[in-house]
Each structure stands twice: as C-alpha cells, then as structure tokens.
Write a protein that holds these residues in place. Structure first.
Motif, PDB file in Angstrom:
ATOM      1  N   UNK A  61     -17.509   7.579  -9.717  1.00 15.98           N
ATOM      2  CA  UNK A  61     -17.829   6.480  -8.846  1.00 15.98           C
ATOM      3  C   UNK A  61     -16.685   5.446  -9.270  1.00 15.98           C
ATOM      4  N   UNK A  62     -16.128   4.911  -8.085  1.00 18.70           N
ATOM      5  CA  UNK A  62     -15.127   3.891  -8.683  1.00 18.70           C
ATOM      6  C   UNK A  62     -15.998   2.469  -9.209  1.00 18.70           C
ATOM      7  N   UNK A  72     -18.600  -7.502 -11.980  1.00 17.77           N
ATOM      8  CA  UNK A  72     -18.096  -6.187 -11.943  1.00 17.77           C
ATOM      9  C   UNK A  72     -19.045  -5.225 -12.465  1.00 17.77           C
ATOM     10  N   UNK A  73     -18.958  -4.050 -11.772  1.00 15.20           N
ATOM     11  CA  UNK A  73     -19.879  -2.959 -12.254  1.00 15.20           C
ATOM     12  C   UNK A  73     -18.754  -1.749 -12.337  1.00 15.20           C
ATOM     13  N   UNK A  74     -18.708  -1.166 -13.677  1.00 11.05           N
ATOM     14  CA  UNK A  74     -18.092  -0.339 -14.099  1.00 11.05           C
ATOM     15  C   UNK A  74     -18.069   0.974 -13.528  1.00 11.05           C
ATOM     16  N   UNK A  75     -16.906   1.601 -13.424  1.00 11.90           N
ATOM     17  CA  UNK A  75     -16.774   2.987 -12.945  1.00 11.90           C
ATOM     18  C   UNK A  75     -17.662   4.063 -13.511  1.00 11.90           C
ATOM     19  N   UNK A 111     -20.045  15.504 -10.325  1.00 12.01           N
ATOM     20  CA  UNK A 111     -18.722  16.096 -10.240  1.00 12.01           C
ATOM     21  C   UNK A 111     -18.511  17.059  -9.108  1.00 12.01           C
ATOM     22  N   UNK A 112     -19.583  17.892  -8.997  1.00  9.44           N
ATOM     23  CA  UNK A 112     -19.558  19.298  -8.109  1.00  9.44           C
ATOM     24  C   UNK A 112     -19.506  18.520  -6.687  1.00  9.44           C
ATOM     25  N   UNK A 113     -20.264  17.630  -6.413  1.00  2.90           N
ATOM     26  CA  UNK A 113     -20.422  16.903  -5.087  1.00  2.90           C
ATOM     27  C   UNK A 113     -18.930  16.091  -4.600  1.00  2.90           C
TER      28      UNK A 113
END
Length: 136
Positions: A61-62, A72-75, A111-113
């Motif tokens: 997620x970016x 700010x919300x970290x990736x 990751x799979x999604x």
C-alpha cells in the motif's frame, strides 16, 4: 546498577530462536535463511536459476495522507527474502520462515492480491528443502 549510555547495547535474542548468520559478508536474520542462500548460490552456479536477489522490497500500500488530519501515513511494504529468476523468465518470491506471525500472513495475502503471483515458503525437511505455496 544501570549501564551507561555509552556502553554497547546487547540486542535481545529472537523470541523464536532465530540466530543471525553472516555468509559472503551478508548478514542474514537466521541460519535457515543463510543456508538457503548458499543453496540458491549453487543453483545459480549450475545455471538452474539466472538471477538471485536478496531482501526485495515490494510495496503493498502506498504512503498517503490521512483524509481528515492530513498527517502522513507510511507505506506498507513486504520484504521477500529472495527473488529468483529462472532462465525462461519465470520469477518466484521466496521466504524462509520457521514460524509464521500474523503480520506475515496478512502481508502475504496483500502481496498475492496486488501482484497476482504466488509467494513461496521455504522450509527444511531433513536434508531436503521444501517449497510450499502460502495461502495465509
């Protein structure tokens, strides 16, 4: 007595018993990961795999800004132990784990999604390596 701030701090042992190991000047988080790296090096020398990458960062997620506060919300990233490319161009993401934490299971699903690609879990079974698909 409290240790001084200048004294060397000891890192707490891994609660799952993993011990860091260095191979070829590379520090691995566990002996299992280091041994599998040595195995992959042999496969590369034999031409079974064409490319070997370590600690591959995959963005799940970016980074973003909170919709109300603007903070700010970290990736969210997943770091695979290995990315292996075969001579035919096939790519596999491999992770060595003795124990699967909940965070790993969630990141594996993401990751799979996102990448529409399997994630493989590497385990040692006796003298052999086993490769299991992760379904989280």
């Amino acid at each position: 007595m409290r240790p001084s701030l200048n004294s060397a701090r000891r890192k707490a042992p891994n609660k799952f018993g993993a011990r860091p190991k260095t191979v070829d000047g590379i520090r691995f988080d566990s002996t299992l990961e280091a041994r599998y790296y040595e195995h992959l090096k042999l496969l590369k020398q034999a031409g079974v795999i064409s490319e070997l990458e370590l600690q591959v960062k995959c963005e799940l997620l970016p980074a973003q800004k909170h919709p109300v506060t603007g903070k700010h919300i970290r990736a969210i990233n997943y770091i695979a132990d290995f990315r292996v490319t075969y001579p035919d161009g096939t790519v596999e993401y491999l992770d060595t784990k003795g124990y699967e934490k909940q965070e790993f299971k969630l990141k594996a699903k993401l990751f799979i999604a996102k990448y529409k690609q399997p994630l493989w879990l590497i385990r040692k079974s006796g003298k052999n390596w086993t490769k299991e698909a992760i379904y989280a």
